[in-house]
Design a protein around this motif. Structure first.
Motif, PDB file in Angstrom:
ATOM      1  N   ALA A  44       8.074  -5.350  -3.384  1.00  0.00           N
ATOM      2  CA  ALA A  44       6.907  -4.518  -2.936  1.00  0.00           C
ATOM      3  C   ALA A  44       5.606  -4.145  -3.702  1.00  0.00           C
ATOM      4  O   ALA A  44       4.359  -4.815  -3.795  1.00  0.00           O
ATOM      5  N   VAL A  45       6.416  -4.106  -5.060  1.00  0.00           N
ATOM      6  CA  VAL A  45       4.857  -4.109  -6.261  1.00  0.00           C
ATOM      7  C   VAL A  45       4.533  -5.225  -6.473  1.00  0.00           C
ATOM      8  O   VAL A  45       3.495  -5.745  -7.338  1.00  0.00           O
ATOM      9  N   ARG A  46       5.333  -7.279  -6.539  1.00  0.00           N
ATOM     10  CA  ARG A  46       4.644  -8.314  -6.573  1.00  0.00           C
ATOM     11  C   ARG A  46       3.730  -8.712  -5.929  1.00  0.00           C
ATOM     12  O   ARG A  46       3.266  -9.844  -6.191  1.00  0.00           O
ATOM     13  N   ALA A  47       4.088  -8.491  -4.494  1.00  0.00           N
ATOM     14  CA  ALA A  47       3.318  -8.584  -3.174  1.00  0.00           C
ATOM     15  C   ALA A  47       1.318  -8.917  -3.650  1.00  0.00           C
ATOM     16  O   ALA A  47       1.333  -8.046  -4.666  1.00  0.00           O
ATOM     17  N   GLU A  48       0.903  -9.936  -3.336  1.00  0.00           N
ATOM     18  CA  GLU A  48      -0.324  -9.660  -3.649  1.00  0.00           C
ATOM     19  C   GLU A  48      -1.026  -8.461  -2.916  1.00  0.00           C
ATOM     20  O   GLU A  48      -2.022  -8.469  -3.709  1.00  0.00           O
ATOM     21  N   ASP A  49      -0.832  -8.662  -1.931  1.00  0.00           N
ATOM     22  CA  ASP A  49      -1.676  -6.901  -1.295  1.00  0.00           C
ATOM     23  C   ASP A  49      -0.590  -5.958  -2.555  1.00  0.00           C
ATOM     24  O   ASP A  49      -1.851  -4.885  -1.780  1.00  0.00           O
ATOM     25  N   ALA A  50      -0.678  -5.960  -2.915  1.00  0.00           N
ATOM     26  CA  ALA A  50       0.232  -4.694  -3.460  1.00  0.00           C
ATOM     27  C   ALA A  50      -0.779  -4.529  -4.769  1.00  0.00           C
ATOM     28  O   ALA A  50      -0.616  -4.813  -6.229  1.00  0.00           O
ATOM     29  N   ARG A  51      -2.028  -4.474  -4.833  1.00  0.00           N
ATOM     30  CA  ARG A  51      -2.690  -4.374  -6.147  1.00  0.00           C
ATOM     31  C   ARG A  51      -3.098  -3.213  -6.584  1.00  0.00           C
ATOM     32  O   ARG A  51      -3.225  -2.807  -8.260  1.00  0.00           O
ATOM     33  N   ARG A  52      -2.772  -1.968  -6.080  1.00  0.00           N
ATOM     34  CA  ARG A  52      -2.498  -0.904  -6.595  1.00  0.00           C
ATOM     35  C   ARG A  52      -1.578   0.286  -6.780  1.00  0.00           C
ATOM     36  O   ARG A  52      -0.978   0.572  -5.402  1.00  0.00           O
ATOM     37  N   ILE A  53      -0.568   0.262  -7.264  1.00  0.00           N
ATOM     38  CA  ILE A  53       1.142   0.793  -7.536  1.00  0.00           C
ATOM     39  C   ILE A  53       0.854   1.785  -8.578  1.00  0.00           C
ATOM     40  O   ILE A  53       0.804   2.541  -9.266  1.00  0.00           O
ATOM     41  N   TYR A  54       1.434   3.417  -7.011  1.00  0.00           N
ATOM     42  CA  TYR A  54       0.923   4.573  -7.984  1.00  0.00           C
ATOM     43  C   TYR A  54       2.584   5.280  -8.203  1.00  0.00           C
ATOM     44  O   TYR A  54       2.673   4.976  -7.553  1.00  0.00           O
ATOM     45  N   VAL A  55       2.473   5.769  -9.592  1.00  0.00           N
ATOM     46  CA  VAL A  55       3.545   6.065 -10.141  1.00  0.00           C
ATOM     47  C   VAL A  55       3.564   7.912  -9.876  1.00  0.00           C
ATOM     48  O   VAL A  55       3.165   7.978 -11.004  1.00  0.00           O
ATOM     49  N   LEU A  56       4.739   8.309  -9.380  1.00  0.00           N
ATOM     50  CA  LEU A  56       5.053  10.017  -9.190  1.00  0.00           C
ATOM     51  C   LEU A  56       5.668  10.547  -9.330  1.00  0.00           C
ATOM     52  O   LEU A  56       6.956   9.855  -9.430  1.00  0.00           O
ATOM     53  N   GLY A  57       6.128  11.392 -10.053  1.00  0.00           N
ATOM     54  CA  GLY A  57       7.315  12.367 -10.045  1.00  0.00           C
ATOM     55  C   GLY A  57       6.999  13.257 -10.350  1.00  0.00           C
ATOM     56  O   GLY A  57       5.959  13.800 -11.387  1.00  0.00           O
ATOM     57  N   ASP A  58       7.682  14.299 -11.068  1.00  0.00           N
ATOM     58  CA  ASP A  58       7.821  15.951 -11.735  1.00  0.00           C
ATOM     59  C   ASP A  58       7.926  15.408 -12.677  1.00  0.00           C
ATOM     60  O   ASP A  58       8.068  14.324 -13.697  1.00  0.00           O
ATOM     61  N   VAL A  59       8.190  16.922 -13.713  1.00  0.00           N
ATOM     62  CA  VAL A  59       7.820  16.168 -15.325  1.00  0.00           C
ATOM     63  C   VAL A  59       9.180  16.067 -15.667  1.00  0.00           C
ATOM     64  O   VAL A  59      10.496  16.011 -15.022  1.00  0.00           O
ATOM     65  N   ASP A  60       9.052  15.053 -16.802  1.00  0.00           N
ATOM     66  CA  ASP A  60      10.045  15.122 -17.754  1.00  0.00           C
ATOM     67  C   ASP A  60      10.673  13.683 -16.183  1.00  0.00           C
ATOM     68  O   ASP A  60      12.025  13.962 -16.261  1.00  0.00           O
ATOM     69  N   THR A  61      10.817  13.123 -15.599  1.00  0.00           N
ATOM     70  CA  THR A  61      11.505  12.198 -14.910  1.00  0.00           C
ATOM     71  C   THR A  61      10.739  10.419 -14.990  1.00  0.00           C
ATOM     72  O   THR A  61      11.771  10.176 -14.279  1.00  0.00           O
ATOM     73  N   GLY A  62      10.677  10.190 -16.804  1.00  0.00           N
ATOM     74  CA  GLY A  62      10.455   8.894 -16.759  1.00  0.00           C
ATOM     75  C   GLY A  62       9.324   8.543 -15.725  1.00  0.00           C
ATOM     76  O   GLY A  62       9.017   6.957 -15.808  1.00  0.00           O
ATOM     77  N   LYS A  63       8.123   9.130 -15.596  1.00  0.00           N
ATOM     78  CA  LYS A  63       7.109   7.984 -15.445  1.00  0.00           C
ATOM     79  C   LYS A  63       6.242   7.390 -16.074  1.00  0.00           C
ATOM     80  O   LYS A  63       5.415   5.733 -15.878  1.00  0.00           O
ATOM     81  N   SER A  64       5.868   7.396 -17.058  1.00  0.00           N
ATOM     82  CA  SER A  64       5.115   6.849 -18.072  1.00  0.00           C
ATOM     83  C   SER A  64       6.575   5.349 -18.666  1.00  0.00           C
ATOM     84  O   SER A  64       5.844   4.403 -18.649  1.00  0.00           O
TER      85      SER A  64
END
Length: 258
Positions: A16-36
């Motif tokens: 899904a993230v490698r797909a050619e049309d997946a240009r903007r990949i948005y990562v979200l989660g609560d505090v201290d969930t390993g987003k970074s």
């Protein structure tokens, strides 16, 4: 164990993230969930196949630019390539400002990269989290949304995306290695970043006749401000040291007196 395994992501998630049309990949989660950690790992992995940029929308625990800013850089780079001054360490200080800043930074990064991985702040649960992220996802034009959750706390945010083609929702779990950080640790991190940034800074007096003052808060002395170039880009932070209305000058402390 690979990075994707730690977050419970399978080959379909990577596709899904490698797909050619997946240009903007948005990562979200609560505090201290390993987003970074996930955002940085994905950016590094994707950079082997495409020009990839990282965007950091966490103005409180900023890792790319500075606290009170959003920042972006190309994957693998040490220094930030651009930043946007939000004026606060939490989006609670102004959702409109946060959403507008996200659009600016992601737009700038997208002009230099084929893929952009977007790290976000820890406000994700509840009505406030839904309001912030749904607006930001629209504003940045996310193609894939990765939600990191311990149980089902983000389902009310992610579920609406199950019924469309874009953005594509991907569920991830919190890795066992992630440990919570206390508020005092977070404050200490911001203090260290600011101390390092302002070390060796110089005072600069600016006449009102030569500068424009935007979103001005009174009293200004002691506040953090941003210095913009003539194209409207934030290029440096400053601390307001004096505001002399009768003489028409404002004095700031900044490491960029140029």
């Amino acid at each position: 164990m690979t990075l994707l395994d730690e977050y419970g992501l399978n080959a379909a998630a990577l596709d899904a993230v490698r797909a050619e049309d997946a240009r903007r990949i948005y990562v979200l989660g609560d505090v201290d969930t390993g987003k970074s950690m996930l955002a940085a790992g994905l950016a590094e992995r994707l950079s082997g196949d495409a020009r990839t940029a990282e965007v950091d929308l966490d103005a409180g625990q900023a890792r790319i630019a500075l606290p009170t800013t959003f920042g972006w850089r190309m994957a693998g780079a040490e220094e930030h390539a651009g930043m946007y001054f939000t004026g606060d360490t939490s989006p609670a200080g102004g959702f409109d400002r946060s959403v507008a800043g996200a659009a600016v930074v992601v737009g700038e990064a997208s002009r230099h990269a084929d893929k952009v991985v977007i790290d976000t702040c820890g406000l994700a649960k509840g009505a406030a989290g839904r309001r912030l992220h749904h607006a930001t996802i629209d504003a940045v034009g996310a193609d894939v949304v990765i939600g990191i959750q311990r149980g089902d706390e983000l389902e009310s945010l992610l579920r609406p995306f199950d019924h469309g083609r874009r953005p594509r929702p991907v569920r991830a779990r919190v890795p066992d290695a992630v440990r919570p950080r206390s508020p005092s640790v977070r404050r200490s991190y911001r203090a260290r970043r600011f101390r390092a940034y302002f070390e060796g800074a110089e005072e600069m007096r600016l006449p009102f006749a030569e500068v424009g003052l935007m979103r001005f808060r009174r009293p200004p002395v002691g506040r953090i401000a941003s210095l913009r170039d003539r194209c409207g880009r934030d290029v440096a932070l400053a601390i307001v040291r004096a505001y002399d209305s009768p003489r028409g000058t404002i004095t700031v402390l900044t490491p960029r007196p140029d």
